[in-house]
Design an enzyme around this catalytic site. Sequence first.
Site, PDB file in Angstrom:
ATOM      1  N   ARG A 161       0.832  -1.216   0.000  1.00 59.22           N
ATOM      2  CA  ARG A 161       0.000   0.000   0.000  1.00 59.22           C
ATOM      3  C   ARG A 161       0.862   1.259   0.000  1.00 59.22           C
ATOM      4  N   SER A 162       1.974   1.218   0.724  1.00 56.85           N
ATOM      5  CA  SER A 162       2.880   2.372   0.749  1.00 56.85           C
ATOM      6  C   SER A 162       3.372   2.705  -0.656  1.00 56.85           C
TER       7      SER A 162
ATOM      8  N   SER B  80       8.593  15.631  12.372  1.00 58.94           N
ATOM      9  CA  SER B  80       7.240  16.134  12.658  1.00 58.94           C
ATOM     10  C   SER B  80       7.092  17.599  12.284  1.00 58.94           C
TER      11      SER B  80
ATOM     12  N   ILE C 136      13.016   7.982   3.068  1.00 58.21           N
ATOM     13  CA  ILE C 136      12.229   8.230   1.871  1.00 58.21           C
ATOM     14  C   ILE C 136      11.835   6.911   1.184  1.00 58.21           C
TER      15      ILE C 136
ATOM     16  N   CYS D  89      -0.218  17.294  -0.101  1.00 51.43           N
ATOM     17  CA  CYS D  89       0.079  15.918  -0.547  1.00 51.43           C
ATOM     18  C   CYS D  89      -0.124  14.953   0.614  1.00 51.43           C
TER      19      CYS D  89
ATOM     20  N   ALA E 218      -2.271  11.310   0.988  1.00 49.41           N
ATOM     21  CA  ALA E 218      -1.711  10.014   1.393  1.00 49.41           C
ATOM     22  C   ALA E 218      -2.340   9.525   2.700  1.00 49.41           C
TER      23      ALA E 218
ATOM     24  N   GLU F 256       3.573   9.910   8.007  1.00 50.64           N
ATOM     25  CA  GLU F 256       2.377  10.689   7.649  1.00 50.64           C
ATOM     26  C   GLU F 256       1.746  11.363   8.867  1.00 50.64           C
ATOM     27  N   GLY F 257       2.596  11.798   9.799  1.00 49.91           N
ATOM     28  CA  GLY F 257       2.105  12.445  11.017  1.00 49.91           C
ATOM     29  C   GLY F 257       1.963  11.395  12.103  1.00 49.91           C
TER      30      GLY F 257
HETATM   31  P1  TGC Z   1       0.608  25.361   9.223  1.00 45.16           P
HETATM   32  O1  TGC Z   1       1.122  26.736   9.575  1.00 45.16           O
HETATM   33  O2  TGC Z   1      -0.407  24.729  10.091  1.00 45.16           O
HETATM   34  O3  TGC Z   1       0.064  25.372   7.715  1.00 45.16           O
HETATM   35  C1  TGC Z   1       0.834  25.887   6.644  1.00 45.16           C
HETATM   36  C2  TGC Z   1      -0.058  25.968   5.424  1.00 45.16           C
HETATM   37  O4  TGC Z   1      -0.456  24.651   5.012  1.00 45.16           O
HETATM   38  C3  TGC Z   1      -1.903  24.503   5.106  1.00 45.16           C
HETATM   39  N1  TGC Z   1      -2.143  23.151   5.638  1.00 45.16           N
HETATM   40  C4  TGC Z   1      -2.614  22.150   4.907  1.00 45.16           C
HETATM   41  N2  TGC Z   1      -3.026  22.107   3.639  1.00 45.16           N
HETATM   42  C5  TGC Z   1      -3.457  20.910   3.184  1.00 45.16           C
HETATM   43  N3  TGC Z   1      -3.482  19.799   3.931  1.00 45.16           N
HETATM   44  C6  TGC Z   1      -3.073  19.807   5.208  1.00 45.16           C
HETATM   45  N4  TGC Z   1      -3.084  18.668   5.942  1.00 45.16           N
HETATM   46  C7  TGC Z   1      -2.618  21.019   5.760  1.00 45.16           C
HETATM   47  N5  TGC Z   1      -2.140  21.396   6.975  1.00 45.16           N
HETATM   48  C8  TGC Z   1      -1.860  22.705   6.888  1.00 45.16           C
HETATM   49  C9  TGC Z   1      -2.350  25.605   6.030  1.00 45.16           C
HETATM   50  O5  TGC Z   1      -3.671  25.960   5.787  1.00 45.16           O
HETATM   51  C10 TGC Z   1      -1.385  26.712   5.663  1.00 45.16           C
HETATM   52  O6  TGC Z   1      -1.786  27.231   4.389  1.00 45.16           O
HETATM   53  P2  TGC Z   1      -1.512  28.766   4.004  1.00 45.16           P
HETATM   54  O7  TGC Z   1      -2.038  28.884   2.614  1.00 45.16           O
HETATM   55  O8  TGC Z   1      -2.269  29.565   5.027  1.00 45.16           O
HETATM   56  O9  TGC Z   1      -0.027  29.002   4.106  1.00 45.16           O
HETATM   57  O10 TGC Z   1       1.875  24.414   9.053  1.00 45.16           O
HETATM   58  P3  TGC Z   1       2.947  23.948  10.062  1.00 45.16           P
HETATM   59  O11 TGC Z   1       4.254  24.018   9.378  1.00 45.16           O
HETATM   60  O12 TGC Z   1       2.808  24.651  11.398  1.00 45.16           O
HETATM   61  O13 TGC Z   1       2.545  22.407  10.206  1.00 45.16           O
HETATM   62  C11 TGC Z   1       1.806  21.914  11.219  1.00 45.16           C
HETATM   63  C12 TGC Z   1       1.896  20.354  11.293  1.00 45.16           C
HETATM   64  C13 TGC Z   1       2.673  19.955  12.527  1.00 45.16           C
HETATM   65  C14 TGC Z   1       0.463  19.874  11.441  1.00 45.16           C
HETATM   66  C15 TGC Z   1       2.555  19.740  10.037  1.00 45.16           C
HETATM   67  O14 TGC Z   1       3.892  20.114   9.952  1.00 45.16           O
HETATM   68  C16 TGC Z   1       2.495  18.229  10.015  1.00 45.16           C
HETATM   69  O15 TGC Z   1       1.507  17.657   9.584  1.00 45.16           O
HETATM   70  N6  TGC Z   1       3.585  17.519  10.473  1.00 45.16           N
HETATM   71  C17 TGC Z   1       3.709  16.088  10.311  1.00 45.16           C
HETATM   72  C18 TGC Z   1       4.750  15.802   9.267  1.00 45.16           C
HETATM   73  C19 TGC Z   1       4.389  14.618   8.416  1.00 45.16           C
HETATM   74  O16 TGC Z   1       3.292  14.109   8.422  1.00 45.16           O
HETATM   75  N7  TGC Z   1       5.348  14.166   7.604  1.00 45.16           N
HETATM   76  C20 TGC Z   1       5.084  13.144   6.664  1.00 45.16           C
HETATM   77  C21 TGC Z   1       6.234  12.997   5.684  1.00 45.16           C
HETATM   78  S1  TGC Z   1       5.839  12.066   4.247  1.00 45.16           S
HETATM   79  C22 TGC Z   1       5.673  10.511   4.787  1.00 45.16           C
HETATM   80  O17 TGC Z   1       5.706  10.191   5.919  1.00 45.16           O
HETATM   81  C23 TGC Z   1       5.432   9.521   3.725  1.00 45.16           C
HETATM   82  S2  TGC Z   1       5.193   7.923   4.267  1.00 45.16           S
HETATM   83  C24 TGC Z   1       4.809   7.295   2.775  1.00 45.16           C
HETATM   84  C25 TGC Z   1       4.443   5.885   2.737  1.00 45.16           C
HETATM   85  O18 TGC Z   1       5.356   5.030   2.648  1.00 45.16           O
HETATM   86  O19 TGC Z   1       3.205   5.618   2.697  1.00 45.16           O
HETATM   87  P1  FAD Z   2      10.200  13.145  15.441  1.00 49.92           P
HETATM   88  O1  FAD Z   2       9.502  14.257  14.754  1.00 49.92           O
HETATM   89  O2  FAD Z   2      11.594  13.360  15.902  1.00 49.92           O
HETATM   90  O3  FAD Z   2       9.298  12.670  16.660  1.00 49.92           O
HETATM   91  C1  FAD Z   2       9.800  11.822  17.708  1.00 49.92           C
HETATM   92  C2  FAD Z   2       8.703  11.712  18.774  1.00 49.92           C
HETATM   93  O4  FAD Z   2       8.413  13.031  19.293  1.00 49.92           O
HETATM   94  C3  FAD Z   2       7.375  11.187  18.210  1.00 49.92           C
HETATM   95  O5  FAD Z   2       6.729  10.411  19.173  1.00 49.92           O
HETATM   96  C4  FAD Z   2       6.572  12.458  17.978  1.00 49.92           C
HETATM   97  O6  FAD Z   2       5.170  12.264  17.976  1.00 49.92           O
HETATM   98  C5  FAD Z   2       7.023  13.303  19.159  1.00 49.92           C
HETATM   99  N1  FAD Z   2       6.806  14.722  18.906  1.00 49.92           N
HETATM  100  C6  FAD Z   2       7.379  15.509  17.963  1.00 49.92           C
HETATM  101  N2  FAD Z   2       6.854  16.752  18.028  1.00 49.92           N
HETATM  102  C7  FAD Z   2       5.947  16.745  19.036  1.00 49.92           C
HETATM  103  C8  FAD Z   2       5.077  17.725  19.598  1.00 49.92           C
HETATM  104  N3  FAD Z   2       5.009  18.977  19.140  1.00 49.92           N
HETATM  105  N4  FAD Z   2       4.292  17.339  20.626  1.00 49.92           N
HETATM  106  C9  FAD Z   2       4.299  16.079  21.097  1.00 49.92           C
HETATM  107  N5  FAD Z   2       5.096  15.108  20.618  1.00 49.92           N
HETATM  108  C10 FAD Z   2       5.909  15.441  19.584  1.00 49.92           C
HETATM  109  N6  FAD Z   2       9.081  10.916   5.011  1.00 49.92           N
HETATM  110  C11 FAD Z   2       9.066  11.446   3.766  1.00 49.92           C
HETATM  111  O7  FAD Z   2       9.217  12.657   3.578  1.00 49.92           O
HETATM  112  N7  FAD Z   2       8.850  10.651   2.675  1.00 49.92           N
HETATM  113  C12 FAD Z   2       8.682   9.319   2.778  1.00 49.92           C
HETATM  114  O8  FAD Z   2       8.474   8.633   1.768  1.00 49.92           O
HETATM  115  C13 FAD Z   2       8.723   8.725   4.078  1.00 49.92           C
HETATM  116  N8  FAD Z   2       8.622   7.370   4.216  1.00 49.92           N
HETATM  117  C14 FAD Z   2       8.845   6.810   5.451  1.00 49.92           C
HETATM  118  C15 FAD Z   2       8.963   5.420   5.571  1.00 49.92           C
HETATM  119  C16 FAD Z   2       9.255   4.849   6.796  1.00 49.92           C
HETATM  120  C17 FAD Z   2       9.454   3.369   6.892  1.00 49.92           C
HETATM  121  C18 FAD Z   2       9.370   5.658   7.954  1.00 49.92           C
HETATM  122  C19 FAD Z   2       9.638   5.035   9.299  1.00 49.92           C
HETATM  123  C20 FAD Z   2       9.245   7.033   7.846  1.00 49.92           C
HETATM  124  C21 FAD Z   2       9.016   7.625   6.599  1.00 49.92           C
HETATM  125  N9  FAD Z   2       8.997   9.016   6.444  1.00 49.92           N
HETATM  126  C22 FAD Z   2       8.935   9.573   5.191  1.00 49.92           C
HETATM  127  C23 FAD Z   2       9.300   9.878   7.588  1.00 49.92           C
HETATM  128  C24 FAD Z   2       8.135  10.089   8.540  1.00 49.92           C
HETATM  129  O9  FAD Z   2       7.172  10.936   7.995  1.00 49.92           O
HETATM  130  C25 FAD Z   2       8.701  10.664   9.852  1.00 49.92           C
HETATM  131  O10 FAD Z   2       9.404   9.606  10.486  1.00 49.92           O
HETATM  132  C26 FAD Z   2       7.613  11.221  10.752  1.00 49.92           C
HETATM  133  O11 FAD Z   2       7.074  12.397  10.218  1.00 49.92           O
HETATM  134  C27 FAD Z   2       8.139  11.516  12.178  1.00 49.92           C
HETATM  135  O12 FAD Z   2       9.334  12.206  12.156  1.00 49.92           O
HETATM  136  P2  FAD Z   2      10.599  11.690  13.018  1.00 49.92           P
HETATM  137  O13 FAD Z   2      10.764  10.250  12.766  1.00 49.92           O
HETATM  138  O14 FAD Z   2      11.725  12.598  12.719  1.00 49.92           O
HETATM  139  O15 FAD Z   2      10.153  11.824  14.515  1.00 49.92           O
END
Ligand code: TGC
Ligand code: FAD
Length: 390
Positions: free
Chosen positions: A92-93, A140, A165, A240, A244, A365-366
Amino acid sequence: MPDPKDFLDLGALLSSEERLLRDTVRRFVEDRVLPEVADWWEAGTFPVELSKEMGAMGLLGMHLEGYGCAGTSATSYGLACLELEAGDSGTRSFVSVQGSLAMFPIWKFGSEEQKQTWLPGMAQGDIIGCFGLTEPDSGSDPSAMRTSARQDGGDWVLNGTKMWITNGNVAQIAIVWARTPEGIRGFIVPTDTKGFTANLIHRKASLRASITSELVLEDVRIPADFVLPGVSGMRGPLSCLSEARFGILFGVMGAARACYEAALEYAKTRQQFGAPIAAFQLTQQKLVEMMVGVNRGTLTALHLGRMKDDGRLTPELVSFGKFDNVRQALDIARMSRSVLGANGITLEYPVIRHMTNLETVSTYEGTNEIHTLILGEAITGIAAFRAGSG
Ligand code: TGC
Ligand code: FAD
């Protein structure tokens, strides 16, 4: 009597087209994934040849319109994710990253020329994409990214490191998010560009049937028109993520269903103290918790799918689904593992594989905590992401 495998008769909520798609993907998983996935998982690999097979089935970028994409409903995309993850979260990923994280930004924010150049080949599975947002020091909080892009003559020059990644080592293009003087921008980076390196991440104990990489960009020079023109700022990558996360909130219910069904089958046949372990009240309690959890999570997913198809799904609602369905699926996987006893720790059964995979799904993905805070902000109006902010 209700069907133990579809207690609430949720299949009746699907159209005949959706049922057909669900059954087709389920058969693909039974034929192509389940017979071999334990070996892939043990070897720590993902068979990239599946890319073209999934492309031929229309599974890549399937909810996008045009450019060779299938243009299905969001609910259909979710159902496909659910069936794929009943096989393995890694399968699925692959589909999530290709469709929601690599194709979606080009489709949504790309120029017409970029769409024509990349999307048809990606929909076919001939071109594999990855998504570089996370960095070693910003997970994060991706807004703290260090990767930078500067203009030099007619080109962009990128420097930085992306971490964790998915598909990094098998991708032909990477969507790289980088800091520029006008804010965060998205770039289409062909992975054979000089200065681009992908390093495989080894020794994972979770999501092993999936390729995970570090991307290193050292003076990577790409033409001016390889930037995504339609967005700047964190809204680009976060949009994006919403796509996802939607696939994940459906997908994990596939993993949960596989764990529940494995436990149910096992409990009816495994004998202890002269009776099948399903005859013990404590086992029945676990089976009922699992069954209710799968039905409840799937119902949530279907509801959110219908809202997305109606154009009413907001990021906070996606967080609700990601937060609750992933933790539900992890609970179910852990309960199932306990029902299987020692057999619960071998790859002869799917349960330990799903259980450890779901640790990744709960992080990427958060994280569970980040989605808690998104929901907390949604109901209180107070953002509590930063120390001292809440
Ligand atoms: P913030 O100041 O809240 O927002 C900035 C701008 O973005 C807009 N926005 C969104 N738009 C669409 N969808 C969302 N979910 C959105 N969330 C916020 C917001 O309206 C604003 O727009 P504008 O036009 O006013 O500028 O942004 P922030 O930087 O403070 O972020 C807050 C936070 C913590 C929620 C965000 O950074 C977050 O979601 N952190 C988690 C990081 C994360 O999920 N990383 C994932 C990496 S990719 C991955 O893991 C792939 S795994 C793939 C796989 O194998 O399946
Ligand atoms: P951190 O952000 O360092 O967090 C560590 C701990 O602290 C967590 O428990 C977290 O919840 C907690 N924490 C952080 N901030 C706060 C807060 N404000 N309040 C309370 N608790 C908090 N990323 C991509 O960009 N592309 C990909 O394709 C991708 N694929 C991935 C595949 C795998 C197998 C894995 C494991 C990860 C992948 N990721 C990818 C990265 C993934 O999105 C990050 O691991 C994730 O967003 C968390 O970041 P981190 O691991 O640096 O943890």
